[in-house]
Enzyme design. Structure first.
Site, short mmCIF file in Angstrom:
data_model
loop_
_atom_site.label_atom_id
_atom_site.label_comp_id
_atom_site.label_asym_id
_atom_site.label_seq_id
_atom_site.Cartn_x
_atom_site.Cartn_y
_atom_site.Cartn_z
N ASP A 1 -6.57 2.82 -6.36
CA ASP A 1 -6.99 3.30 -5.95
C ASP A 1 -6.85 5.05 -6.57
O ASP A 1 -6.54 5.50 -6.72
CB ASP A 1 -5.66 3.87 -4.51
CG ASP A 1 -6.49 3.77 -3.30
OD1 ASP A 1 -7.05 3.51 -2.89
OD2 ASP A 1 -6.07 4.53 -2.69
N LYS B 35 0.98 -0.86 -0.02
CA LYS B 35 -0.28 0.47 -0.35
C LYS B 35 0.54 1.18 0.12
O LYS B 35 1.98 0.87 0.00
CB LYS B 35 -0.94 0.50 0.97
CG LYS B 35 -1.63 -0.73 0.93
CD LYS B 35 -3.33 -1.05 1.96
CE LYS B 35 -4.01 0.50 2.13
NZ LYS B 35 -4.84 0.35 1.12
#
Length: 369
Positions: free
Chosen positions: A285, A222
Site C-alpha cells: 500500500d 488492513k
C-alpha cells in the site's frame, strides 16, 4: 435476479444479433442450455435469452438485482405512472426505438437492459448489433427495441442509467487493464451502495478482475486491523487461529494483508516462514511515490516485490491512475487495485431514440454524434 454461484467468473459465449421475445413461464430452473437461462423475477419467473449475456456476472449470496430494477422503475413512475406518456401517446401505439452511442467507448449493460425491458413488458422485442464488451463509436446505432411505446419509454431511463454507468466503468477498466499489463487490474469495494454487483460486472466486461465482493468472501487485513491487533504478526496469528478453529480455511477465497513499510513485509515473511499460514497475498500500500512532474517513483514497490520473491501474490494499491498504471504494472506485481474504476466513473453517453435521424442531426449540431 438470483444468480447461481457458477456465474462467479467471466466467460465468453458466442453471440449473434437476434431478435429476442420474452414470455412468462411457469417452470423455474437455474439450468443453462445453449440458448436460454431462467431467472427468478420477484416471484414470477421470466425467460431471458442467454445469448445477450456475453460475460457472466459475479455471484452474491444475498444480492437481488430484480429488487434494484423494480425500485429504479418505481421511483420513476411513483404512484401516478408516466403522466406525460399517458397524455401524449395512444395506449396501443407501437414503435421502434434505437440505441445510439454519443461517444466512443466499451458498451456494457446490454444483458441488464434486456432484463429491465422484460420486467416492464415481456412482449417487447430487443435486438443488438453489438454485445457487452464491444467497442462502439460516436453515432453508432447498436440496438433496437420494438413494442408498445408506453412501455419502451417507461423502461428507457432505467435501462440507460444502468448501461451508461456500466459502460463508463467498462471503458475505464479496459484502458487501465491494457496499460497495466502484465499485471492484472482489480476494482475495490468503493462502489455505489446497492449496485456493487452491477459495478463489478462492468469491470469484468471491461477486461478487469474482481477483488473481494464484500467482507464475507476474503480476509483482508488492513491498516486499522493491524493497528488494533498490535502489528502485522499479531493480526496474522489471530486470523490463522480464527480460520482454523472455524474450519474456514477452504471457504475463504484469499487471505491478504496490507503492508505499508519494508519492515512490515519482513515481519510478514518471517511469520510465514515459521507458520503454516493461510496467507496468499501481500498488499503493498502506497509504495508508489508521486513526483512533482506527475510521474511516480516505483523503486520501493520493486524492492518489495523482489523481497517477497514470488512466495506470495502481490497487489499494488495507492496512486494508481491511467497515467501511472503502466509503470506500476512493470514493477512485477501480480495485481493492481484501483478504487477509481468505480468511485469516480464518467458515464458513457448513450441515448434511446425513436426518430434517430433527427437525433443524429441534433447530435452533430452539438458535437455529440
Amino acid at each position: 435476479m438470483l444468480l447461481p454461484s457458477s456465474l462467479s467468473s467471466p466467460s465468453l459465449i458466442n453471440s449473434q444479433s437476434a431478435t429476442r421475445s420474452r414470455r412468462r413461464t411457469l417452470a423455474f430452473s437455474l439450468k443453462l442450455n445453449s440458448s436460454n437461462r431462467l431467472v427468478e423475477m420477484g416471484g414470477v419467473e421470466t425467460r431471458i435469452s442467454f445469448e445477450s449475456m456475453v460475460i457472466k456476472p459475479p455471484s452474491h449470496p444475498t444480492y437481488d438485482l430484480t429488487t434494484i430494477i423494480k425500485l429504479a422503475l418505481s421511483e420513476d413512475v411513483g404512484d401516478q405512472g408516466d403522466v406525460t406518456c399517458m397524455a401524449t401517446i395512444p395506449d396501443d401505439m407501437e414503435v421502434a426505438a434505437h440505441f445510439l452511442a454519443k461517444e466512443d467507448g466499451i458498451i456494457a449493460g446490454i444483458a441488464l437492459a434486456e432484463t429491465v425491458f422484460n420486467e416492464v413488458d415481456p412482449s417487447l422485442k430487443v435486438e443488438w448489433s453489438q454485445k457487452d464488451g464491444d467497442y462502439v463509436h460516436k453515432g453508432l446505432k447498436f440496438g433496437k427495441v420494438h413494442g408498445r411505446a408506453h412501455n419502451i419509454v417507461r423502461a428507457e431511463r432505467v435501462a440507460l442509467n444502468f448501461m451508461q454507468r456500466m459502460s463508463g466503468i467498462a471503458t475505464q477498466t479496459k484502458a487501465m487493464a491494457d496499460a497495466a499489463h502484465p499485471a492484472l487490474i482489480l476494482e475495490t469495494r468503493k462502489t455505489v451502495p446497492g449496485l456493487r454487483l452491477v459495478d463489478k460486472w462492468a469491470v469484468l466486461i471491461g477486461g478487469g478482475r474482481n477483488h473481494r465482493m464484500g467482507l464475507y468472501d476474503m480476509v483482508l487485513i488492513k491498516d486499522n486491523h493491524i493497528s488494533i491487533a498490535g502489528g502485522v504478526t499479531n493480526a496474522l496469528k489471530s486470523v490463522d487461529s480464527y480460520l482454523e478453529k472455524r474450519n474456514l480455511r477452504m471457504e475463504v477465497e484469499c487471505l491478504c494483508i496490507e503492508t505499508r513499510t519494508m519492515e512490515e513485509i519482513k515481519d510478514v515473511l518471517e511469520y510465514a516462514s515459521k507458520t503454516n499460514t493461510s496467507l496468499t497475498r501481500i498488499m503493498l500500500d502506497n509504495m508508489v511515490i508521486p513526483l512533482d512532474n506527475s510521474d511516480v517513483d516505483v523503486s520501493m514497490l520493486k524492492e518489495a516485490v523482489e523481497l517477497i520473491n514470488g512466495k506470495f501474490e502481490t497487489e499494488a494499491s495507492g496512486n494508481v491512475t491511467l497515467e501511472t498504471v503502466h509503470k506500476i504494472g512493470l514493477s512485477g506485481v501480480t495485481y493492481i487495485s484501483s478504487g477509481a474504476l468505480t468511485h469516480s466513473v464518467k458515464a458513457l453517453d448513450i441515448s434511446l431514440k425513436i426518430d434517430t435521424e433527427l437525433a443524429l442531426e441534433v447530435g452533430r449540431r452539438t458535437k455529440r454524434a
